[in-house]
Design a protein around this motif. Structure first.
Motif, mmCIF file in Angstrom:
data_model
loop_
_atom_site.group_PDB
_atom_site.id
_atom_site.type_symbol
_atom_site.label_atom_id
_atom_site.label_comp_id
_atom_site.label_asym_id
_atom_site.label_seq_id
_atom_site.Cartn_x
_atom_site.Cartn_y
_atom_site.Cartn_z
ATOM 1 N N LYS A 54 -5.311 8.882 -1.198
ATOM 2 C CA LYS A 54 -5.630 9.091 -2.620
ATOM 3 C C LYS A 54 -4.459 8.625 -3.484
ATOM 4 C CE LYS A 54 -8.792 12.803 -1.489
ATOM 5 N NZ LYS A 54 -8.968 14.221 -1.189
ATOM 6 N N GLN A 55 -3.258 9.006 -3.073
ATOM 7 C CA GLN A 55 -2.067 8.607 -3.836
ATOM 8 C C GLN A 55 -1.890 7.096 -3.855
ATOM 9 O OE1 GLN A 55 0.241 10.034 -5.739
ATOM 10 N NE2 GLN A 55 -0.942 11.911 -5.682
ATOM 11 N N LYS A 56 -2.120 6.466 -2.706
ATOM 12 C CA LYS A 56 -1.961 5.011 -2.589
ATOM 13 C C LYS A 56 -2.925 4.305 -3.555
ATOM 14 C CE LYS A 56 -2.104 1.699 1.027
ATOM 15 N NZ LYS A 56 -2.705 1.431 2.302
ATOM 16 N N THR A 57 -4.156 4.782 -3.576
ATOM 17 C CA THR A 57 -5.153 4.164 -4.459
ATOM 18 C C THR A 57 -4.778 4.389 -5.917
ATOM 19 O OG1 THR A 57 -6.781 4.730 -2.786
ATOM 20 C CG2 THR A 57 -7.645 3.968 -4.872
ATOM 21 N N ALA A 58 -4.352 5.616 -6.240
ATOM 22 C CA ALA A 58 -3.981 5.929 -7.630
ATOM 23 C C ALA A 58 -2.830 5.030 -8.092
ATOM 24 C CB ALA A 58 -3.599 7.401 -7.747
ATOM 25 N N HIS A 59 -1.841 4.831 -7.234
ATOM 26 C CA HIS A 59 -0.709 3.946 -7.577
ATOM 27 C C HIS A 59 -1.201 2.523 -7.789
ATOM 28 C CE1 HIS A 59 2.868 6.359 -7.462
ATOM 29 N NE2 HIS A 59 2.465 6.967 -6.352
ATOM 30 N N ALA A 60 -2.061 2.071 -6.885
ATOM 31 C CA ALA A 60 -2.551 0.685 -6.965
ATOM 32 C C ALA A 60 -3.306 0.444 -8.271
ATOM 33 C CB ALA A 60 -3.445 0.374 -5.772
ATOM 34 N N LEU A 61 -3.915 1.505 -8.815
ATOM 35 C CA LEU A 61 -4.680 1.344 -10.061
ATOM 36 C C LEU A 61 -3.814 1.542 -11.301
ATOM 37 C CD1 LEU A 61 -8.054 3.149 -9.221
ATOM 38 C CD2 LEU A 61 -7.525 0.732 -9.147
ATOM 39 N N GLY A 62 -2.547 1.825 -11.084
ATOM 40 C CA GLY A 62 -1.630 1.961 -12.231
ATOM 41 C C GLY A 62 -1.587 3.353 -12.827
ATOM 42 N N PHE A 63 -2.047 4.363 -12.065
ATOM 43 C CA PHE A 63 -1.991 5.742 -12.566
ATOM 44 C C PHE A 63 -0.568 6.266 -12.497
ATOM 45 C CE2 PHE A 63 -6.512 7.396 -11.211
ATOM 46 C CZ PHE A 63 -7.100 6.315 -11.831
ATOM 47 N N ASN A 64 -0.331 7.335 -13.264
ATOM 48 C CA ASN A 64 0.846 8.147 -13.069
ATOM 49 C C ASN A 64 0.412 9.173 -12.024
ATOM 50 O OD1 ASN A 64 2.915 10.039 -13.333
ATOM 51 N ND2 ASN A 64 2.000 10.935 -15.182
ATOM 52 N N SER A 65 0.868 8.992 -10.766
ATOM 53 C CA SER A 65 0.330 9.906 -9.755
ATOM 54 C C SER A 65 1.441 10.645 -9.033
ATOM 55 C CB SER A 65 -0.593 9.178 -8.794
ATOM 56 O OG SER A 65 0.124 8.341 -7.969
ATOM 57 N N ILE A 66 1.199 11.931 -8.865
ATOM 58 C CA ILE A 66 2.209 12.810 -8.276
ATOM 59 C C ILE A 66 1.645 13.467 -7.034
ATOM 60 C CG2 ILE A 66 3.576 14.902 -8.659
ATOM 61 C CD1 ILE A 66 3.404 14.352 -11.649
ATOM 62 N N GLN A 67 2.434 13.437 -5.983
ATOM 63 C CA GLN A 67 2.057 14.145 -4.768
ATOM 64 C C GLN A 67 2.909 15.414 -4.722
ATOM 65 O OE1 GLN A 67 0.046 14.175 -2.233
ATOM 66 N NE2 GLN A 67 1.257 15.781 -1.300
#
Ligand code: NAP
Length: 295
Positions: A54-67
């Protein structure tokens, strides 16, 4: 003629490209970056790999993503406080608490504590209720993915006989609810089967669209499927391991035999699976829009 495959992998990729563009536009026009936090309690290997994906996909889409990884012995009180912290963080639009949680934590209590406007899994009763009355914003990810597979494969759902096998809260009930709505990509006549259904075959044989989420390998065999039906296999069953230790997966449908009767069918893996994470991303973009008056 054997069925055509519905490739969840390709459709998910298509949606991700659309989302990436949408995220770039939101950033450029409104200075908004979708923010997603995934909260993981403990180190369950399956959960770690889901959250990582989920994190990998969020990063790839340009989200601000926090694990946000927390120890197995985190108290329920501390987890609720953490959810509350993200509820009031304006840079976080979507909160996902990875299930299952350790036994000492009440899952329902935690899921209900998530702000419904940040509930990108669509499990909060407010969002379940909105789905029921046709005002759903955050549809649960797997059922939403199934609907997208049908729409983007050009399947006519209006007036279709849809039979759902399974009545879980995360797949069976919500997909049945989605398909009966008076909306595009729905308007179907829906039957839901479960373990108390008498003569299931009588129902499945009527299905123009058969959606199977039973969690039982090959629960649906070719004699239960109408010629030309569209078959969506949600099941993911681990039936062994390859020599290299990779899990061997099979669905809930006897794929080899059913593909000879169906017109369209989803494979396992590569069917419904890739859609689930993609719809989580779509929900996060929606949540960011909602928080910024763009929806
Ligand atoms: P679940 O909570 O175990 O529910 C299974 C449902 O199927 C229950 O309602 C059960 O009926 C019904 N059922 C079981 N055996 C049946 C049979 N022989 N005939 C008719 N109905 C039967 O499972 P779930 O969470 O919905 O998941 C279902 C499958 O989908 C699993 O394989 C899961 O791994 C997979 N899944 C995949 C994704 C994905 O992203 N690809 C996401 C979620 C789930 P009762 O209610 O009467 O017990």
């Amino acid at each position: 003629m054997p069925a055509k495959l519905i490739s969840g992998k390709e459709i998910a990729q298509q949606i991700r490209e659309e989302l990436k563009q949408e995220v770039e536009d939101m950033k450029a026009k409104h200075n908004v970056v979708p923010g997603l936090v995934t909260i993981l309690v403990g180190e369950n290997p399956a959960s770690v790999s889901y959250v990582t994906a989920k994190q990998k996909t969020a990063h790839a889409l340009g989200f601000n993503s926090i694990q946000d990884s927390q120890p197995e012995d985190l108290s329920e009180e501390d987890l609720l406080a953490l959810v509350e912290k993200y509820n009031s963080d304006p840079n976080i639009h979507g909160i996902l608490v990875q299930l299952p949680l350790p036994k000492h934590i009440n899952e329902t209590k935690v899921l209900y504590a998530i702000d419904p406007d940040k509930d990108v899994d669509g499990f909060h009763p407010v969002n379940v209720g909105k789905l029921m009355i046709g005002e759903g914003v955050f549809l649960p990810c797997t059922p939403a993915g199934i609907q997208q597979l049908l729409i983007r494969s050009g399947v006519e759902t209006s007036g279709a006989e849809v039979v759902v096998v399974g009545r879980s809260n995360i797949v069976g009930k919500p997909i049945a609810n989605i398909m009966i709505q008076k909306q595009k990509g729905a308007n179907a006549t829906v039957t839901v089967c479960h373990t108390r259904t008498r003569n299931m075959k009588e129902h499945t044989l009527r299905a123009d669209i058969l959606i199977v989420a039973a969690g039982v390998p090959k629960a649906v065999t070719a004699d239960m499927v109408k010629e030309g039906a569209v078959v969506i296999d949600v099941g993911v069953n681990r039936i062994g391991k390859t020599e290299s230790g990779k899990a061997i997966l099979c669905g809930d449908v006897d794929f080899d035999a059913v593909k000879e009767k169906a017109s369209l069918i989803t494979p396992v893996p590569g069917g419904v699976g890739p859609m689930t994470i993609t719809m989580l991303m779509l929900n996060t973009v929606k949540a960011a829009k909602l928080a910024n008056g763009l929806l």
